[in-house]
Design an enzyme around this catalytic site. Structure first.
Site, PDB file in Angstrom:
ATOM      1  N   THR A 144       1.014  -1.146  -0.060  1.00 36.18           N
ATOM      2  CA  THR A 144      -0.223   0.027  -0.049  1.00 36.18           C
ATOM      3  C   THR A 144       0.786   1.296  -0.078  1.00 36.18           C
ATOM      4  O   THR A 144       1.922   1.363   0.822  1.00 36.18           O
ATOM      5  CB  THR A 144      -0.981   0.103   1.159  1.00 36.18           C
ATOM      6  N   PHE A 166       0.960   5.310   0.693  1.00 34.56           N
ATOM      7  CA  PHE A 166       0.507   6.442   1.611  1.00 34.56           C
ATOM      8  C   PHE A 166       1.259   7.604   1.060  1.00 34.56           C
ATOM      9  O   PHE A 166       2.297   7.573   0.613  1.00 34.56           O
ATOM     10  CB  PHE A 166       0.827   6.075   3.030  1.00 34.56           C
TER      11      PHE A 166
END
Length: 231
Positions: A125, A127
């Site tokens: 992921t 960010f």
């Protein structure tokens, strides 16, 4: 001073809500963080058989879709605003489970019924760190912009030519509906380089002559894949 938001996942793609928030925000992107993500099934219950509902964020649910279909096919899933919120709700509901991190389970006093339940193991992921300023040049930077164009044949090709002619590598392009204007879109483009570089500055000036509006969301150092895992 800073906030951290998810922008995309290697399995499920872009987080549309994050991009949409930039339409009405003056905050700048000042850094990025890329982490490998592992999901756990948490609960106050002792076994999967006792679970009557599952809480989690929509992205986490999507990343664990096959595992849920195989192990809990008849248990309804309920969307939560975050995986941490899912764990908090689960702590108040003894017949529920939550897909979240092991850390969230420790924080809310939940048991781990299953570990690493994501469907694809190389699950990363990305960010974005947001604040009031962009970051200074590091020598290995990315810049993200958003812009809108009038609708006519070849307009996007012409707009992106401002970057191609200067050999600026585009690393991402996404489109989102322009809120309140049906069938009009805003484009999010990410490129290699910093806004202070002359070729990027000139490319944006050329783009501004072809666009309805152009906004720089920020320049920031390019992140390496982080070796630590969020479990």
């Amino acid at each position: 001073d800073y906030g951290v938001v998810t922008v995309e996942n290697s399995t499920e793609g872009v987080v549309s809500h994050t991009l949409d928030m930039f339409l009405n925000s003056n905050l700048k992107i000042s850094a990025e963080i890329i982490l490998e993500i592992h999901h756990c099934l948490l609960s106050r219950a002792d076994s999967l058989e006792r679970l009557k509902r599952i809480y989690s964020h929509s992205q986490a649910l999507a990343q664990c879709r096959n595992w849920l279909r195989e192990h809990l096919p008849k248990v309804p899933v309920l969307d939560a605003s975050s995986t941490a919120e899912a764990a908090r709700l689960c702590a108040q509901d003894p017949e529920s489970g939550a897909i979240a991190s092991a850390y969230a389970g420790d924080f809310y006093g939940l048991k781990i019924l299953a570990r690493n339940i994501e469907d694809i193991k190389n699950n990363f992921t990305r960010f974005l760190v947001i604040g009031k300023e962009s970051s200074p040049k590091s020598g290995n930077d990315l810049t993200m912009i958003m812009f809108s164009l009038k609708d006519y044949p070849g307009v996007l090709w012409r707009a992106l030519g401002a970057f191609a002619s200067r050999k600026i590598n585009l690393t991402k392009i996404e489109s989102r509906p322009l809120k309140g204007k049906a069938w009009e879109y805003v484009f999010f483009v990410e490129m290699e380089g910093h806004i202070e570089e002359r070729k990027i500055e000139n490319a944006l000036k050329e783009l501004e002559r072809k666009a309805i509006f152009v906004r720089v969301l920020g320049s920031f150092p390019r992140s390496k894949m982080q070796i630590q895992e969020v479990e």
